[in-house]
Design a protein around this motif. Structure first.
Motif, mmCIF file in Angstrom:
data_model
loop_
_atom_site.group_PDB
_atom_site.id
_atom_site.type_symbol
_atom_site.label_atom_id
_atom_site.label_comp_id
_atom_site.label_asym_id
_atom_site.label_seq_id
_atom_site.Cartn_x
_atom_site.Cartn_y
_atom_site.Cartn_z
ATOM 1 N N ILE A 22 37.133 43.222 99.929
ATOM 2 C CA ILE A 22 38.453 43.823 99.691
ATOM 3 C C ILE A 22 38.753 43.017 98.293
ATOM 4 C CG2 ILE A 22 40.958 43.915 100.020
ATOM 5 C CD1 ILE A 22 40.338 43.961 103.042
ATOM 6 N N VAL A 23 38.851 43.951 97.138
ATOM 7 C CA VAL A 23 39.189 43.249 95.655
ATOM 8 C C VAL A 23 40.552 42.510 95.876
ATOM 9 C CG1 VAL A 23 39.569 43.930 93.362
ATOM 10 C CG2 VAL A 23 38.102 45.196 94.954
ATOM 11 N N GLN A 24 40.402 41.321 95.394
ATOM 12 C CA GLN A 24 41.733 40.466 95.182
ATOM 13 C C GLN A 24 42.169 40.497 93.851
ATOM 14 O OE1 GLN A 24 42.528 38.826 98.272
ATOM 15 N NE2 GLN A 24 41.023 39.792 99.085
ATOM 16 N N HIS A 25 43.300 40.011 93.639
ATOM 17 C CA HIS A 25 44.065 40.139 92.551
ATOM 18 C C HIS A 25 43.451 39.205 91.556
ATOM 19 C CE1 HIS A 25 47.346 40.363 89.741
ATOM 20 N NE2 HIS A 25 47.396 39.064 89.565
ATOM 21 N N GLY A 26 42.895 39.721 90.477
ATOM 22 C CA GLY A 26 42.477 38.762 89.274
ATOM 23 C C GLY A 26 40.967 38.821 89.550
ATOM 24 N N SER A 27 40.285 39.446 90.544
ATOM 25 C CA SER A 27 38.663 39.739 90.467
ATOM 26 C C SER A 27 38.287 41.005 89.929
ATOM 27 C CB SER A 27 38.315 39.448 92.017
ATOM 28 O OG SER A 27 38.810 40.669 92.919
ATOM 29 N N ARG A 46 41.248 48.264 91.287
ATOM 30 C CA ARG A 46 42.531 47.595 91.521
ATOM 31 C C ARG A 46 42.454 46.694 92.717
ATOM 32 N NH1 ARG A 46 44.122 50.269 95.919
ATOM 33 N NH2 ARG A 46 43.133 52.246 96.511
ATOM 34 N N ALA A 47 43.302 45.921 92.768
ATOM 35 C CA ALA A 47 43.189 44.872 93.809
ATOM 36 C C ALA A 47 43.710 45.580 95.191
ATOM 37 C CB ALA A 47 44.747 43.840 93.687
ATOM 38 N N GLY A 48 43.248 45.342 96.408
ATOM 39 C CA GLY A 48 43.376 45.922 97.576
ATOM 40 C C GLY A 48 42.255 47.011 97.916
ATOM 41 N N ALA A 49 41.584 47.370 96.682
ATOM 42 C CA ALA A 49 40.366 48.328 97.162
ATOM 43 C C ALA A 49 39.359 47.803 97.942
ATOM 44 C CB ALA A 49 39.710 48.875 95.624
ATOM 45 N N THR A 50 38.638 48.606 98.745
ATOM 46 C CA THR A 50 37.548 48.368 99.520
ATOM 47 C C THR A 50 36.166 48.666 98.858
ATOM 48 O OG1 THR A 50 38.804 48.269 101.350
ATOM 49 C CG2 THR A 50 36.482 48.328 101.647
#
Length: 241
Positions: A59-64, A96-100
């Motif tokens: 899961i993409v984190q904010h800033g990654s 985007r953050a939250g994307a899997t």
């Protein structure tokens, strides 16, 4: 190498002890016999022998970004394009953050993308080489840096480390031998083969202990391998369509 002169088209003259050959014109033909290189035998490597990432979904984190995901999943940021291609991300900036993102083992990714079974052993071998190199390359870099030597100089490299580097190069060459075998009607394109060939050649150079570039030798191997898997995935997906 063969060397031949067409003597029938030459004129000779003697002046004391000096022999002069005047060409009319002089025809010299040089022929080279191409050196043959037999790829090492391809060992049988099962998909299950290749470690999957700690998580096969991230899961993409904010800033990654794709580079941080690639480093976490596959051991190096140069696999970012592979991760993007695998997940259908054409514009990395829009991640985007939250994307899997799916991040299976390399052989599993190719199998699920529709890779023809005859090519799977080659991909497995390349994945095994990369898995081993994630341990071997840092070991090499540590010894090289400790030597304090500059580019173009050589340092003593242990037989064990040399053997590990050569073994990984052999795995790559064996895989290449399968992927581009003439009997395969649709062999893997040179864009892919060239990356792995370059990586294997660089590994053999490292095994000699001669420093090519302290700043780029290891990085370029990692980059070539990441690009090689990326190009191979594009080819696999296009053939499946």
């Amino acid at each position: 190498m063969e060397f031949a002169v067409d003597w029938h088209r030459c004129r000779f003259s003697m002046d004391g002890m000096r022999l002069t050959i005047a060409a009319l014109p002089l025809v010299i033909s040089v022929g080279f016999q191409a050196a043959s290189f037999a790829a090492p035998p391809l060992p049988k490597i099962e998909i299950t022998e290749i470690r999957a990432p700690a998580s096969t979904e991230i899961i993409v984190q904010h800033g990654s970004n794709l580079r941080t995901v690639a480093a976490e999943a596959y051991g190096h940021q140069e696999f970012s394009r592979f991760v993007g291609q695998l997940n259908g991300i054409a514009v990395p900036e829009r991640l985007r953050a939250g994307a899997t993102l799916k991040t299976p083992s390399l052989p599993t990714a190719f199998r699920d993308a529709g890779l023809e079974p005859r090519y799977q052993p080659g991909i497995n071998a390349l994945a095994k080489a990369w898995q081993d190199l994630q341990v071997v390359l840092p070991q090499y870099a540590e010894v090289r840096n400790a030597s304090g030597l500059r580019d173009g100089q050589s340092f003593p490299i242990s037989p064990d480390l040399r053997a590990k580097l050569v073994k990984c190069a052999d795995l790559m060459d064996a895989a290449i031998g399968l992927l581009q075998h003439p009997s395969n009607e649709h062999s893997v394109p040179q864009a892919t083969i060239g990356q792995f060939e370059g990586a294997a050649a660089s590994l053999r150079q490292l095994s000699t202990g001669t420093i090519g570039s302290r700043d780029y030798d290891v990085f370029m191997i990692q980059k070539r391998i990441g690009l090689g898997f990326y190009y191979a995935l594009i080819w696999t997906q296009q053939r499946e369509q």
